[in-house]
Design a protein around this motif. Structure first.
Motif, PDB file in Angstrom:
ATOM      1  N   VAL A   1       0.905  -1.078  -0.008  1.00  0.00           N
ATOM      2  CA  VAL A   1       0.041  -0.043   0.108  1.00  0.00           C
ATOM      3  C   VAL A   1       0.844   1.355   0.060  1.00  0.00           C
ATOM      4  O   VAL A   1       1.911   1.416   0.944  1.00  0.00           O
ATOM      5  N   ALA A   2       0.778   2.225  -0.987  1.00  0.00           N
ATOM      6  CA  ALA A   2       1.611   3.277  -1.106  1.00  0.00           C
ATOM      7  C   ALA A   2       0.751   4.275  -0.187  1.00  0.00           C
ATOM      8  O   ALA A   2      -0.369   4.604  -0.268  1.00  0.00           O
ATOM      9  N   PHE A   3       1.351   5.015   0.802  1.00  0.00           N
ATOM     10  CA  PHE A   3       0.768   5.749   1.804  1.00  0.00           C
ATOM     11  C   PHE A   3       1.387   7.148   1.985  1.00  0.00           C
ATOM     12  O   PHE A   3       2.539   7.055   1.989  1.00  0.00           O
ATOM     13  N   ASP A   4       0.266   8.128   1.782  1.00  0.00           N
ATOM     14  CA  ASP A   4       1.120   9.500   2.062  1.00  0.00           C
ATOM     15  C   ASP A   4      -0.150  10.130   2.933  1.00  0.00           C
ATOM     16  O   ASP A   4      -1.098   9.429   3.633  1.00  0.00           O
ATOM     17  N   GLU A   5      -0.232  11.402   2.957  1.00  0.00           N
ATOM     18  CA  GLU A   5      -1.282  12.244   3.911  1.00  0.00           C
ATOM     19  C   GLU A   5      -2.630  12.264   3.293  1.00  0.00           C
ATOM     20  O   GLU A   5      -3.396  12.861   3.852  1.00  0.00           O
ATOM     21  N   SER A   6      -2.948  11.661   2.232  1.00  0.00           N
ATOM     22  CA  SER A   6      -4.061  11.947   1.387  1.00  0.00           C
ATOM     23  C   SER A   6      -5.296  11.051   2.113  1.00  0.00           C
ATOM     24  O   SER A   6      -5.088   9.836   2.416  1.00  0.00           O
ATOM     25  N   PRO A   7      -6.389  11.446   1.846  1.00  0.00           N
ATOM     26  CA  PRO A   7      -7.623  10.594   2.474  1.00  0.00           C
ATOM     27  C   PRO A   7      -7.656   9.459   1.335  1.00  0.00           C
ATOM     28  O   PRO A   7      -8.159   8.532   1.906  1.00  0.00           O
TER      29      PRO A   7
END
Length: 150
Positions: A7-13
């Motif tokens: 899972v590529a994860f950043d600050e986005s919803p």
């Protein structure tokens, strides 16, 4: 053999929705969460008194990465699930694909739009680039929040 899902994860919803999707859909998989610390983002950060200090900018970006990973771990706790987390420095799409190749990832899950919104649209979609280059299948998740009651 247990499948591996990245899972590529950043600050986005959308990233949070992607992680929730992976945790609820692939309960028999090993879930890896990757945050890509893109130097193009922190390199343009304002420095002290208008002077840019690369080391300080990188340290701030690392602190931000730790906070994002902590958010992913909190979401995993909601599902009573274990995840493996990693932070890599690089450009988003290339780093996601390389990580998937190096870690024998079977499936990649990521949000349709990340933290840069319009800028990502103008530069080209990270999700689209990952979908084209990924060594395995890709699921792209949109954050579809229910409309608020009036």
């Amino acid at each position: 053999m247990t499948p591996t899902v990245l899972v590529a994860f950043d600050e986005s919803p959308q990233a949070a929705a992607a992680l929730r999707h992976a945790l609820s859909t692939y309960d028999d998989a090993t879930i890896r969460v990757l945050y890509v610390n893109d130097p193009w983002e922190w390199a343009g950060a304002d420095g002290i008194d208008g002077v840019f200090y690369a080391e300080e900018a990188f340290e701030r970006s690392q602190a931000a990465a730790e906070a994002v990973i902590a958010e992913a771990e909190a979401i995993a706790r909601e599902y009573d699930a274990e995840i493996t987390t990693a932070t890599e420095v690089g450009t988003a799409s290339e780093t996601i694909v390389s990580y998937a190749e190096e870690h024998d990832v079977d499936h990649v899950v990521l949000g349709s739009h990340g933290r840069r919104g319009l800028e990502r649209y103008l530069l080209g979609s990270v999700a689209e680039r990952v979908a084209r280059r990924s060594p395995g299948s890709v699921t792209i998740i949109r954050d579809e929040r229910p409309a608020e009651d009036d």
